[in-house]
Design a protein around this motif. Structure first.
Motif, PDB file in Angstrom:
ATOM      1  N   GLY A 252       0.942  -1.020  -0.053  1.00  0.00           N
ATOM      2  CA  GLY A 252       0.465  -0.254   0.300  1.00  0.00           C
ATOM      3  C   GLY A 252       0.641   1.200   0.170  1.00  0.00           C
ATOM      4  N   ASP A 253       0.733   1.980   1.425  1.00  0.00           N
ATOM      5  CA  ASP A 253       1.214   3.006   1.103  1.00  0.00           C
ATOM      6  C   ASP A 253       2.648   3.788   0.850  1.00  0.00           C
ATOM      7  N   LEU A 254       3.500   2.993   2.011  1.00  0.00           N
ATOM      8  CA  LEU A 254       5.075   3.435   1.344  1.00  0.00           C
ATOM      9  C   LEU A 254       5.749   2.840   0.782  1.00  0.00           C
ATOM     10  N   LEU A 255       5.303   2.259  -0.547  1.00  0.00           N
ATOM     11  CA  LEU A 255       6.091   1.975  -1.246  1.00  0.00           C
ATOM     12  C   LEU A 255       5.101   2.101  -2.576  1.00  0.00           C
ATOM     13  N   GLU A 256       3.904   2.721  -2.484  1.00  0.00           N
ATOM     14  CA  GLU A 256       2.673   3.800  -3.727  1.00  0.00           C
ATOM     15  C   GLU A 256       3.939   5.065  -3.585  1.00  0.00           C
ATOM     16  N   ASN A 257       4.174   5.367  -2.723  1.00  0.00           N
ATOM     17  CA  ASN A 257       4.269   6.202  -2.580  1.00  0.00           C
ATOM     18  C   ASN A 257       6.181   7.506  -2.529  1.00  0.00           C
ATOM     19  N   GLY A 258       6.224   5.673  -3.054  1.00  0.00           N
ATOM     20  CA  GLY A 258       8.174   5.891  -2.358  1.00  0.00           C
ATOM     21  C   GLY A 258       8.822   6.073  -1.741  1.00  0.00           C
ATOM     22  N   THR A 259       8.396   5.996   0.075  1.00  0.00           N
ATOM     23  CA  THR A 259       8.809   6.038   1.117  1.00  0.00           C
ATOM     24  C   THR A 259      10.125   4.943   0.759  1.00  0.00           C
TER      25      THR A 259
END
Length: 1174
Positions: A252-259
């Protein structure tokens, strides 16, 4: 026993007894006893005289006790633990114990602890904070050495942090930044390294020359070791914490937002220089996980054909909107194999503009540069793990090493060739499976990587290295280690594809030389009777690939005629051997598919092999039967191969196929009939005989799937076209007649009537006369269906008029008007201009006439792609008429399907309108739009997909947020259909849709009402159907997109569903069974929760006054829970054993309770599960 006042502290044996008491009698303890034990354990931890080993045992006892604490007692204990962290006299030892306690709680009661994370996690992060780090570094600078107690505190904090991240991932989202900063801070913590290097490790900007600067000292650093330095433990724990972050937050979030790629990946790459091997392995494993997570759900497999060619052979081309004539499906096998045989060099995948793949592509050169240095190190575990990382990188990027092969291939080949100091039987210390990384296994991994590189990179790029590659792989194929030799044979297949036309790496002379060397190895292994069975099977398959890749007159120089002849003889010989016949069948299929020249297949060999394949159809082994049938299909579809069979051989093959022309096995039936359709063309009079006709008549009376029925119609058409259809037509009319489904039999007769023409002995006018004269409604239906199919196939030349069908719209019973409407649409699909205006005139009228006209329009729209004329001039009128008809309740479902189908035809015109209806104020209109959208998915083409792609997720979001409960239920069905047919559009944006599905899977008390039924009050749950649909959607997502889901949320809903209504309980049991395979680690952590739910189900006893249906439901629920219990126990036998972990105590008690209270049922279920597995 627990003498708290003893001078030497508490006795360790006494604490062991305490641990066993809690483990065994924990569920029986009363609250007062639990409180007393808690107090005692805390006193042990506070006792300065008690040793550290005993205190660690006390921590274990406390974590066990927490499992049996009630919510109030657990809350009190957490509060007490938090207060202890704030105590002014807190020293390092006590702080370390408290951190260990917090970490053990996260593993023993993760779900119950989540509400209290805010009380504990800050203390963990505080121990790892930048402020404390700076203070410790300053103190170290003054004293010249690190404080060992402080190091242990940090280690305990990092271990606790990993536990919280792994087991309480949902609750830890709030602490993401702190956890990430702490882990990154300590993964570069290396006090023995110069300060400037340390700062370099912390730098966020990537330095392209980092490895070049350190290349000279790399091997020396690899040998660095300091026995007194324990900082490596902190770096290892930090790497494990980062692994936990990636594993729980990459869907979800951390992979998609580049973190993950902006913060974690660069630091991991820079830490390739890590001098402590245990830490280095953790770093490589963590980065490999990130790469794998990037590609999960969309990795393009590059596997060898040993496992995949039969699936490819049985694959059918996509029939987008039915635009293709069904006969084009004959090319299916050949088309599938042209791809799987690697006929073309893989094109370089364009780098994505944004997203995780773009981030990976950006960092790929640095990863390759670092791995290339690691491959030069002497450590076997390091090279093994580095090779695994590189293979993940190649698979996810489907290549990506074109600019870096010069760095990788030389050391990779060296690894494959290096046999010195690599004892195949000894294990090496490693992490995450690397404990088994012996030299032999490392070389196996190197071969797998090499095969992936050959499959995903252009032959032009591989050409400079082919000589060394061939030399090393052929040498490995002769290795005594059978796993290495077997993997080398699989790699040889990939090499063969790379060096043979049309890919053709190297000059013709080089290719001939390389193939000769490969051939010698493969042929020797395939012919040998002494080699390991698995090696012989792989060699036989590789031999088939070599024969396939050297087929054709242009390739005759690549493999000498005598070698080809000897190879074919070996394949034929192996077909007769029970242990190798399956591999030989698969290899023969490849040879049949690839034959392009008469000299490729000797006639006698082809005949004998075809008959042997036919004989294999009688064997009990289903896999063998399926593969043999696929091979015969490949033979029949290839004109060169089929021409090698004479009349006698074809007749014998047909007789061997005849038992499969039966409805007993529909998957084999379709393939068998498709083979017959080719044999009929070759020798029609010999093939179409009484036995086949009888079998076809029996088949047409049985239910058939769509593919089997399509093959049936193709065979019927072939028989008609060859002029031998009269006996079959007579059998259809006399032996079948009205005994079967008129729609099915009518299509068969209509197909034969048109394809056979005058040769079948009846004409279209005969059926018109039957329709006029017959009083039997079944005969009328059969005549109508036959005429409709004939009209469709005749097209504009059909003499039939619309009135022929519409004249029966008022007939009785209702089956006749419906059949007439469908036949009218079927005939209209072949002659749009003559029929459609008449049909549209009916849709403007009210009542039954309008309803029947929708069936006609549906048939026309379903076959619009194969229509002989253009439907576009009528689409606007069809759209308007369908919208008007959809307002009537009885027409809704049928009209919605038609609206969806016409949207496929002109998406740019109608899809925006359909999207607008999702915002209509009328819930009925929104419901119609939701249903219509669902019908656009299955038969749409690429043109429609391009229009749908930008708006689909927005449309689904609107549907799932609809305030009307029935519309949300329809929306869930639409999402389910999108998952099946438009996964490439839905999955990347699943994060915005999944919470809406989760929300609808929860019980909504506002939807539960009480109804007075006589003297009783009965609860009615209006949200039940919605929850069923939500769980069905979750099940579909779990099967198709599990890597992209929030695993904790899914497990929460699956376990919560065990308390819901009967249908949901059963579905959740299926989900748990699937999750055993999909995520065994998480399901093992959830065993205690599952045990509690199952215990309730099995303890439930229906009232004596319950109706029979309720009694049956309760019994079915119990059996289902027991079956899942047995499967879970089989998957995790140690969870109920004496050495079970802290997490599995409730499960252990539940299993023991089953053995005591339900022994007979449990034994029966164990036997049932065992028999099903067998």
């Amino acid at each position: 026993m627990l003498d708290l006042g003893a001078e030497s502290g508490v006795n360790g044996d006494a604490v062991d007894v305490l641990v066993e008491i809690i483990r065994v009698f924990g569920p029986m303890l009363k609250d007062a006893e639990k409180q007393a034990l808690q107090k005692t354990i805390l006193q042990i931890l506070d006792d300065d005289r008690t040793g550290s080993i005993v205190k660690k045992k006390a921590v274990v006892a406390m974590s066990l006790l927490s499992i049996h604490m009630g919510d109030t007692l657990l809350k009190s204990f957490v509060s007490q633990l938090a207060e202890s962290f704030q105590a002014p006299e807190l020293d390092s030892n006590k702080r370390r114990l408290l951190l260990s306690m917090a970490g053990s709680l996260s593993r023993s009661v993760p779900q119950r602890l989540e509400p209290f994370l805010g009380h504990l996690v800050p203390f963990v992060l505080n121990a790892l904070s930048e402020e404390e780090y700076d203070q410790a570094m300053a103190a170290r600078a003054e004293d010249g050495e690190a404080d060992p107690d402080l190091e242990e505190v940090r280690e305990a904090a990092l271990v606790a942090l990993e536990g919280f991240l792994s087991c309480c991932s949902n609750g830890m989202r709030f602490f993401t930044d702190g956890a990430l900063d702490s882990s990154l801070r300590y993964i570069v913590y290396d006090p023995n390294v110069a300060e400037d290097e340390e700062d370099e490790g912390k730098a966020e900007d990537e330095d392209e020359d980092a490895f070049e600067e350190e290349e000279e000292d790399f091997e020396q650093e690899g040998a660095f070791s300091d026995d007194e330095d324990s900082s490596w433990k902190l770096r290892r724990c930090a790497a494990k914490a980062l692994y936990a972050i990636i594993s729980t937050r990459s869907n979800g979030d951390l992979l998609e937002n580049g973190t993950l790629y902006d913060k974690i990946a660069p630091v991991l790459i820079k830490r390739f220089k890590e001098h402590e091997e245990n830490v280095r392995l953790e770093i490589l494993t963590t980065l490999a996980l990130l790469v794998r997570k990037t590609g999960e759900g969309s990795i393009l497999g590059t596997g060898n054909m040993f496992d995949t060619e039969i699936d490819a052979a049985q694959a059918r081309p996509s029939r987008k909107r039915r635009r293709l004539d069904s006969n084009t499906a004959d090319l299916g096998s050949a088309l599938a194999f042209s791809s799987s045989l690697g006929l073309n060099s893989p094109a370089a995948s364009p780098s994505p503009v944004s997203g995780p793949r773009a981030d990976l592509s950006r960092l790929s050169p640095s990863i390759v540069k670092g791995v290339s240095e690691l491959l030069k190190m002497p450590s076997v575990p390091t090279k093994q793990t580095a090779i695994s990382l590189l293979r993940e990188l190649v698979l996810v990027q489907h290549g990506g090493l074109s600019d870096s092969l010069n760095r990788i291939l030389e050391p990779l080949v060296d690894v494959i060739q290096n046999t010195s100091n690599l004892p195949n039987g000894s294990a090496s210390t490693a992490v995450a499976g690397a404990a088994a990384a012996t030299g032999g296994i490392m070389r196996v991994g190197a071969l797998q990587l090499l095969a992936a590189i050959c499959d995903t990179h252009s032959s032009r790029i591989l050409a400079p290295y082919i000589k060394r590659i061939v030399s090393s792989v052929t040498a490995a194929a002769n290795d005594q280690y059978y796993k290495l030799s077997g993997e080398a044979l699989l790699t040889i297949e990939s090499i063969a594809k790379a060096i043979t036309p049309p890919r053709s790496a190297g000059t013709e002379q080089e290719r001939t030389e390389f193939l000769a060397k490969i051939y010698d190895v493969v042929f020797t292994k395939a012919k040998s009777v002494e080699a390991d069975l698995e090696l012989r099977q792989k060699a036989i398959h590789a031999l088939g690939v070599l024969l396939a890749r050297t087929s054709g007159a242009k390739n005759v120089k690549l493999l000498a005629k005598d070698k080809r002849s000897h190879s074919l003889d070996v394949l034929q010989e192996r077909l007769k051997n029970e242990t190798t016949r399956l591999s030989a069948v698969k290899a023969s299929e490849i040879v049949f598919v690839s034959a392009v020249d008469q000299q490729d297949l000797p006639s006698q060999w082809t005949k004998e092999v075809a008959l042997e394949l036919g004989n294999q159809l009688r064997k009990a082994d289903r896999n063998l039967r399926t593969s043999s049938l696929a091979a015969l299909r490949s033979l029949a579809y290839n004109k060169v191969a089929l021409a090698k069979l004479d009349q006698q051989a074809v007749g014998m093959v047909a007789q061997l196929l005849l038992p499969l022309i039966s409805s007993r096995d529909l998957s084999l039936l379709g393939v068998a009939m498709s083979i017959y359709s080719k044999l009929v063309v070759a020798f029609p009079k010999q093939i179409v005989e009484a036995q086949l006709i009888k079998a076809l008549c029996e088949v047409v009376l049985s239910p058939m799937g769509s593919r089997a029925f399509e093959a049936f119609l193709n065979l019927t058409q072939s028989i008609g076209e060859q002029g031998v259809g009269q006996p079959l037509m007579a059998a259809f009319l006399q032996d079948v007649g009205v005994s079967g489904d008129p729609a099915v039999v009518g299509k068969a007769i209509g197909t034969l009537l048109v394809s056979g023409g005058p040769s079948v002995g009846v004409t279209l006018s005969d059926f018109e006369g039957e329709l006029r004269s017959s009083k039997d409604y079944q005969r009328q239906c059969l005549a109508l269906s036959t005429m409709g199919e004939a009209g469709f196939r005749l097209g504009m030349s059909s003499p039939l008029q619309p009135q022929t069908f519409s004249g029966h719209f008022s007939s009785t019973p209702e089956a006749v008007p419906r059949t007439a409407a469908i036949a009218l649409g079927r005939a209209g699909a072949g002659s749009i201009k003559a029929y459609l205006p008449v049909i549209l005139s009916f849709t403007g009228k009210a009542g039954n006439l309008q309803y029947l006209s929708l069936y006609s329009i549906k048939e026309i729209l379903q076959n619009a792609g194969s229509s002989r004329s253009d439907i576009s001039p009528y689409t606007q009128q069809i759209w308007e008429n369908l919208l008007a008809a959809s307002q009537i309740e009885d027409n809704k479902a049928l009209a919605a399907e038609c609206i969806g189908r016409i949207t496929i035809i002109e998406p740019t015109k109608f899809l925006p309108l359909l999207q607008g209806y999702l915002k209509d104020r009328n819930p009925a209109v929104r419901g119609m739009a939701i249903q219509a959208t669902r019908f656009t998915f299955a038969d749409s083409d690429d043109t429609f997909d391009e229009v749908l792609r930008p708006v689909l997720v927005q449309m689904l979001s609107l549907m799932l947020n609809d305030p009307h409960i029935d519309n949300r239920r329809l929306a869930l069905g639409t999402l389910n259909a999108a998952i099946q047919h438009k996964s490439d559009v839905v999955f990347p944006q699943l994060g915005g849709l999944l919470p809406l599905v989760m929300k609808d899977s929860r019980v909504d008390q506002d939807l539960i009402r009480e109804v007075q039924m006589g003297p009783f009050r009965h609860k009615v749950d209006d949200g039940l159907e919605l929850r069923k649909s939500a769980y069905e959607t979750l099940f579909s997502l779990m099967e198709n997109a599990y890597p992209r889901m929030n695993h904790n949320d899914l497990f929460d809903r699956a376990i919560a569903g065990l308390e819901d209504e009967h249908e949901i309980k059963m579905l959740c049991n299926l989900m748990l069974t699937k999750l055993v395979t999909l995520d065994p680690d998480e399901i093992q952590r959830r065993l205690d929760q599952i045990a509690e739910k199952f215990r309730v189900i099995l303890n439930f006893k229906p009232k004596e006054s319950s109706v029979k249906q309720e009694m049956e439901k309760a019994s079915e629920e119990g059996r289902s829970a027991l079956k899942v219990t047995v499967r879970l126990h089989n998957a995790f036998p140690g969870a109920a054993g004496a050495g079970s972990s802290v997490q599995s105590q409730s499960w252990k008690g539940y299993w023991e309770w089953l053995q005591k209270e339900h022994k007979a049922m449990l034994t029966n279920m164990e036997n049932e599960v065992k028999s099903q597995a067998a």
